[in-house]
Each structure stands twice: as C-alpha cells, then as structure tokens.
Design a protein around this motif. Structure first.
Motif, PDB file in Angstrom:
ATOM      1  N   ALA A  10       8.022 -22.515  11.022  1.00  0.00           N
ATOM      2  CA  ALA A  10       7.142 -21.348  11.137  1.00  0.00           C
ATOM      3  C   ALA A  10       7.898 -20.070  11.498  1.00  0.00           C
ATOM      4  CB  ALA A  10       6.050 -21.626  12.177  1.00  0.00           C
ATOM      5  N   GLY A  49      10.598 -24.301   5.194  1.00  0.00           N
ATOM      6  CA  GLY A  49       9.401 -25.093   4.903  1.00  0.00           C
ATOM      7  C   GLY A  49       9.304 -25.474   3.437  1.00  0.00           C
ATOM      8  N   VAL A  55      18.249  -4.643   5.918  1.00  0.00           N
ATOM      9  CA  VAL A  55      19.372  -4.499   4.975  1.00  0.00           C
ATOM     10  C   VAL A  55      19.074  -3.303   4.085  1.00  0.00           C
ATOM     11  CG1 VAL A  55      20.044  -6.933   4.939  1.00  0.00           C
ATOM     12  CG2 VAL A  55      18.302  -6.108   3.336  1.00  0.00           C
ATOM     13  N   CYS A  57      13.237  -7.457   8.043  1.00  0.00           N
ATOM     14  CA  CYS A  57      13.211  -8.917   7.995  1.00  0.00           C
ATOM     15  C   CYS A  57      13.385  -9.425   9.421  1.00  0.00           C
ATOM     16  CB  CYS A  57      14.392  -9.337   7.126  1.00  0.00           C
ATOM     17  SG  CYS A  57      14.632 -11.088   6.945  1.00  0.00           S
ATOM     18  N   GLU A 114      15.324  -7.062  11.822  1.00  0.00           N
ATOM     19  CA  GLU A 114      16.594  -6.709  11.180  1.00  0.00           C
ATOM     20  C   GLU A 114      16.323  -5.918   9.908  1.00  0.00           C
ATOM     21  OE1 GLU A 114      19.649  -7.700  12.545  1.00  0.00           O
ATOM     22  OE2 GLU A 114      18.404  -8.321  14.232  1.00  0.00           O
ATOM     23  N   ALA A 139      20.171 -19.317   8.916  1.00  0.00           N
ATOM     24  CA  ALA A 139      19.964 -20.665   8.377  1.00  0.00           C
ATOM     25  C   ALA A 139      19.784 -20.735   6.869  1.00  0.00           C
ATOM     26  CB  ALA A 139      18.741 -21.300   9.048  1.00  0.00           C
ATOM     27  N   PHE A 140      19.697 -19.586   6.197  1.00  0.00           N
ATOM     28  CA  PHE A 140      19.298 -19.737   4.796  1.00  0.00           C
ATOM     29  C   PHE A 140      20.297 -20.541   3.986  1.00  0.00           C
ATOM     30  CE2 PHE A 140      17.633 -19.502   0.752  1.00  0.00           C
ATOM     31  CZ  PHE A 140      16.276 -19.335   0.937  1.00  0.00           C
ATOM     32  N   ARG A 158      21.412 -14.231   0.386  1.00  0.00           N
ATOM     33  CA  ARG A 158      21.851 -14.614   1.720  1.00  0.00           C
ATOM     34  C   ARG A 158      23.256 -15.187   1.568  1.00  0.00           C
ATOM     35  NH1 ARG A 158      18.210 -11.843   3.518  1.00  0.00           N
ATOM     36  NH2 ARG A 158      16.329 -12.616   4.527  1.00  0.00           N
ATOM     37  N   ILE A 159      24.136 -14.882   2.519  1.00  0.00           N
ATOM     38  CA  ILE A 159      25.516 -15.376   2.429  1.00  0.00           C
ATOM     39  C   ILE A 159      25.557 -16.883   2.658  1.00  0.00           C
ATOM     40  CG2 ILE A 159      27.776 -15.368   3.585  1.00  0.00           C
ATOM     41  CD1 ILE A 159      27.383 -12.364   4.080  1.00  0.00           C
ATOM     42  N   TYR A 168      14.766 -12.114  12.490  1.00  0.00           N
ATOM     43  CA  TYR A 168      15.595 -13.189  13.026  1.00  0.00           C
ATOM     44  C   TYR A 168      14.776 -13.868  14.137  1.00  0.00           C
ATOM     45  CZ  TYR A 168      20.377 -11.599  11.499  1.00  0.00           C
ATOM     46  OH  TYR A 168      21.511 -11.266  10.812  1.00  0.00           O
ATOM     47  N   CYS A 206       5.778 -21.996   4.437  1.00  0.00           N
ATOM     48  CA  CYS A 206       6.509 -22.140   3.161  1.00  0.00           C
ATOM     49  C   CYS A 206       7.508 -21.001   2.990  1.00  0.00           C
ATOM     50  CB  CYS A 206       5.547 -22.190   1.979  1.00  0.00           C
ATOM     51  SG  CYS A 206       4.591 -23.688   1.922  1.00  0.00           S
ATOM     52  N   GLY A 207       8.272 -20.704   4.042  1.00  0.00           N
ATOM     53  CA  GLY A 207       9.419 -19.807   3.898  1.00  0.00           C
ATOM     54  C   GLY A 207      10.607 -20.623   3.394  1.00  0.00           C
ATOM     55  N   GLY A 208      11.807 -20.175   3.765  1.00  0.00           N
ATOM     56  CA  GLY A 208      13.009 -20.857   3.275  1.00  0.00           C
ATOM     57  C   GLY A 208      13.061 -22.316   3.683  1.00  0.00           C
ATOM     58  N   ILE A 267       1.490 -25.904   3.949  1.00  0.00           N
ATOM     59  CA  ILE A 267       0.488 -24.854   4.184  1.00  0.00           C
ATOM     60  C   ILE A 267       1.189 -23.563   4.597  1.00  0.00           C
ATOM     61  CG2 ILE A 267      -1.562 -24.194   5.483  1.00  0.00           C
ATOM     62  CD1 ILE A 267      -2.155 -27.115   5.990  1.00  0.00           C
ATOM     63  N   PHE A 299      27.226  -7.530   0.481  1.00  0.00           N
ATOM     64  CA  PHE A 299      27.189  -8.282  -0.774  1.00  0.00           C
ATOM     65  C   PHE A 299      27.649  -7.407  -1.933  1.00  0.00           C
ATOM     66  CE2 PHE A 299      24.052  -9.936   2.063  1.00  0.00           C
ATOM     67  CZ  PHE A 299      23.969 -11.302   1.813  1.00  0.00           C
ATOM     68  N   GLN A 352       0.528 -19.386   5.606  1.00  0.00           N
ATOM     69  CA  GLN A 352      -0.547 -18.483   6.036  1.00  0.00           C
ATOM     70  C   GLN A 352      -0.747 -17.285   5.100  1.00  0.00           C
ATOM     71  OE1 GLN A 352       0.283 -16.730   9.877  1.00  0.00           O
ATOM     72  NE2 GLN A 352       2.447 -16.449   9.423  1.00  0.00           N
TER      73      GLN A 352
END
Ligand SMILES: Cc1cc2nc3c(=O)[nH]c(=O)nc-3n(C[C@H](O)[C@H](O)[C@H](O)COP(=O)(O)OP(=O)(O)OC[C@H]3O[C@@H](n4cnc5c(N)ncnc54)[C@H](O)[C@@H]3O)c2cc1C
Length: 397
Positions: free
Chosen positions: A204, A16, A228, A315, A226, A345-346, A51-52, A317, A12-14, A34, A258, A36
């Motif tokens: 995932a 999922g 920021v 973060c 990565e 991909a965000f 995110r750009i 990649y 369930c990130g961006g 689901i 940003f 983790q």
C-alpha cells in the motif's frame, strides 16, 4: 462477484501488481487484487517512465537480490513480449572522502564479492568517456555495464495484464477500509462489500499505516514528496540511452538522472529532497527549492543535460528510519504479509512480488530477506533515529 479468495492483494502499484502477477501464476482465479484509484494513477510511487536498476549497492543485502531481479524481469519480458528493462550502463559518482560507509569502494567490494564486473574510474577517465560530465579532480566514478532503467509504467501495466491472463481478478477504484483477521481467514472491507482470503498481501506504499492501523499496528514510516524534472535538452544525441548512462551522485546531497527516455528529454531528481507529507497532505506542486538545488548541481556537473523544463512530476517515498525495505508478516498477524519500499524498490518490484507470493502461499521464501524483517529495531524501537538525511528539512532549518 466471488467473495472468497486464496489471496487478496492490497494495492496495484509497482509491488502490488507484481505480487498479483506472481500469485496468479500459481493460484490463478484464487487471486484478487484491489486498487483504491484507477489503474495507472500517479498519486503513489510507481507511475513514471523510468526507475534506475543496478547491481551497485554498498549494502550486500541488496546486491544479492539484484541478479534475481534482473532474471525475473527477463521472465516477465519473455512472457509478455514487452520490453521493460533497458540497459544503459550506470555511473556512480562521488567526491573522495564524502560518503563514508556508502562510498564507492564499498559498492565495488560488494560487487566483487558477487562476481559482478565493474570499472573504477578517475574524474579524468569519466570525462574522457562521457564528456557530458564536468567533474573536479577529486571526484571518482564506478561504472557497471548492466545498470539501466526499468520502464515503471509498462512494468505495472504488464504485471496487471499477465495477472489477469493467469486468472486473477483486478478491481480498481475500490478503497479498502480495513483488514479484519477472522480465525483462519482475513476479511477485507471495501466500499464494494467485504471479501475474505486465507492470506492478504499489503503493498500500500504511502498508505501502509492506514491499512496497518486497522490491525492496531503503526510503524515509524516517513513519507516524503519527491520530484523529478524532465529537461528538453537540445543536445539529444549526447544524452541518448546508447551514449549516456544512468547516473547517481553519491553525496550527502545526492542526485540521480537518466538519459533521454520516455519523453524527448533527460530526467533528474534529488534523492530524499522533498518535504515530509502524508498520502493525504501531499500536493502535486513541485518544490522550487528542490528544483533550484537540482539546477545548480546540473549546471556545474552536466550542463548540457539541462534545457527548458518539460515538466516536474511529484512522487512519494515511504521510508522506515533505516531506509531498508520491510518484507515480512505483520507481527501478530501471520496471515497478513506486507512490503514497504524504502523509496528505492522499483528495480526489485517483480522480485518482491515473487517473494510476497512465496510468503503468502508457502509461508517462506527462497530469497535472503532477513534484513527486511518487521521485528528489527528500526521498526519496533520508537527512539530509532532516521538514518537518511532529508534535504528539504536540512535546508529549511
Ligand atoms: C521520484 C522517485 C524516484 C524513484 N527512483 C527510483 C529508482 O531510480 N529506482 C528504484 O528502484 N526505485 C525508485 N523509486 C522508488 C520506487 O518507485 C518505489 O519503491 C516503488 O514504486 C514503490 O511501489 P509501491 O507499490 O510500494 O507503492 P505505490 O506504487 O504507491 O503503490 C501502492 C498502491 O497501493 C494503493 N493503495 C493504498 N492504500 C490502499 C487502500 N486502502 N485500498 C486500495 N488500494 C490502496 C495505492 O493507491 C497505490 O496504488 C523512486 C521513487 C520516487 C518517488
């Protein structure tokens, strides 16, 4: 708890959470997602303020997806009442002759082809409009007014909330240990027991290979750590979102940043500037070398952007060697669809979620994703060389 579903989403990130939302709109209570860790955790790729988002890609395979992504973000905002995309305008910058096939004329050409307005600017014109920049004469810029930022944290939480609204079950703190294809279903083995579904969607991130491994598949994915940095600039008004655009410095040593958003601070980072890690070996410690490279760039090109460090956030990649997405069924496993993000991909997260929902429920999608097939050489040929330059590795050797 119900054990059989139409579709189970792994992660369930961006991507999922977006898939869970678009699936739930069509399959309602037939959807189980689901995660983790706890929802909103920051161990993956998607948990930050911004995110750009942009039309400006040198590769038309992405330009063609940008307009639908903006449209679908608009639908999510409309349904939720939560503002997710903030248009600040966007400035791509480069030194003439340094970026080859990725140079700004290619970005301009793909935008022209798709009817997207843009402005090509000399260094002097950029500095006239945004005196925050200090550029050499042989720099040039490309401005696109619809560029801006996606509020990633809000996007994830919104997708999850709307998925639940439409009937999905979202189970967090539940690691998936394996997928087991079983005839016309797939079993999903977790610490909370085994679930099954007619279709599984895998989103995932840096853990993709551990899920693929349970299917006997391994892909050449490079995971980098990565970072920021948020800078508490004292010059807030100059860097407010209505006065300062998102920007990308397109160069072999690339940077992006940003306006003030999310924190009372500007934010910037280096693209592919981090050490190669795995989801297990990564640390949360900022890399002082990457930070040094960023500081030097900002000092010479946007000096007043800088200020005391508020914090530096790490973060991940997850990149195939060609740095393109994978959005496809796992070869040999038609009931398992996967998305791998390539580290950019965000901006497309809600669109990719929508595409995943179509692939899972219809077996096809209306969107052009041929470039992201899982059977392309970058995924199947172990000798395919990485096309991205890793700054951390370059500077170590
Ligand atoms: C510093 C940085 C800057 C970026 N800037 C931009 C940008 O400006 N624009 C842009 O478009 N993109 C940007 N990106 C890329 C973008 O953030 C990622 O492409 C996107 O967040 C990937 O989302 P994901 O869902 O694939 O991965 P994640 O968000 O990591 O989600 C994967 C999820 O799956 C879960 N999971 C994994 N394995 C299991 C398991 N076995 N059981 C249960 N759950 C599991 C994980 O815990 C995780 O929550 C940036 C990325 C970084 C790191």
């Amino acid at each position: 708890m119900r054990r059989n579903y139409d579709v189970i989403v792994v992660g369930c990130g961006g991507l999922g959470s977006a898939a869970a939302y678009w699936l739930a709109r069509r399959a309602g209570e037939g959807v189980l997602a689901i995660e983790q860790f706890g929802l909103g955790h920051d161990r993956g790729s998607s948990q930050d303020h911004s995110r750009i988002i942009r039309h400006s890609y040198h590769d038309p395979n992405y330009t063609v997806l940008a307009a639908p992504a903006y449209d679908l973000w608009g639908q999510v905002e409309e349904e939720s009442g939560i503002k997710i995309v903030h248009k600040t305008g966007g400035l791509d910058l480069e030194m003439l002759g340094t970026t080859g096939p990725k140079d700004l004329s290619h970005c301009a050409a793909t935008m022209a082809e798709h009817g997207i307005p843009y402005e090509e600017l000399s260094a002097a014109e950029v500095m006239y409009r945004w005196p925050q920049f200090t550029l050499p004469d042989d720099a040039r810029g490309l401005y696109q007014a619809d560029s801006g930022l996606v509020d990633a944290r809000k996007a994830n939480a919104t997708h999850v909330a709307l998925a639940r609204l439409h009937g999905a079950t979202v189970l967090d703190r539940t690691p998936i240990r394996a997928l087991r294809p079983n005839g016309d279903s797939v079993e999903v083995v977790t610490d909370a027991g085994t679930f099954s579904a007619a279709h599984v969607v895998v989103a995932a991130g840096a853990w993709s290979n551990s899920i693929l491994g349970s299917l006997g598949v391994e892909w050449p994915l490079t995971v980098t750590q990565e970072q920021v940095t948020y800078f508490a600039t004292p010059h807030l008004r100059e860097f407010a979102p209505d006065r300062f655009p998102v920007w990308i410095w397109r160069a072999p040593q690339g940077f992006y940043g940003f306006p003030v958003y999310g924190e009372v601070a500007t934010k910037a980072g280096q693209d592919v500037g981090g050490e190669e890690v795995t989801a297990e070996t990564r640390t949360f410690e900022p890399d002082p070398n990457a930070r040094g490279r960023l500081d030097r760039f900002l000092e010479s090109h946007i000096p007043r952007f800088l200020g005391p460090e508020l914090y530096t956030k790490t973060c991940l990649y997850t990149m195939p060697p060609d740095r393109h997405f994978v959005i496809d069924a796992v070869p040999g496993h038609p009931r398992v669809t996967i998305a791998v993000d390539g580290g950019h991909a965000f901006k497309f997260a809600t669109l990719i979620g929508n595409i995943l929902s179509q692939l899972a429920l219809d077996g096809r999608t209306e969107y052009p994703i041929g470039a992201f097939r899982a059977d392309r050489p970058a995924i199947t040929d172990p000798t395919f060389p990485p096309l991205f330059r890793n700054e951390a590795v370059v500077h170590r050797t």
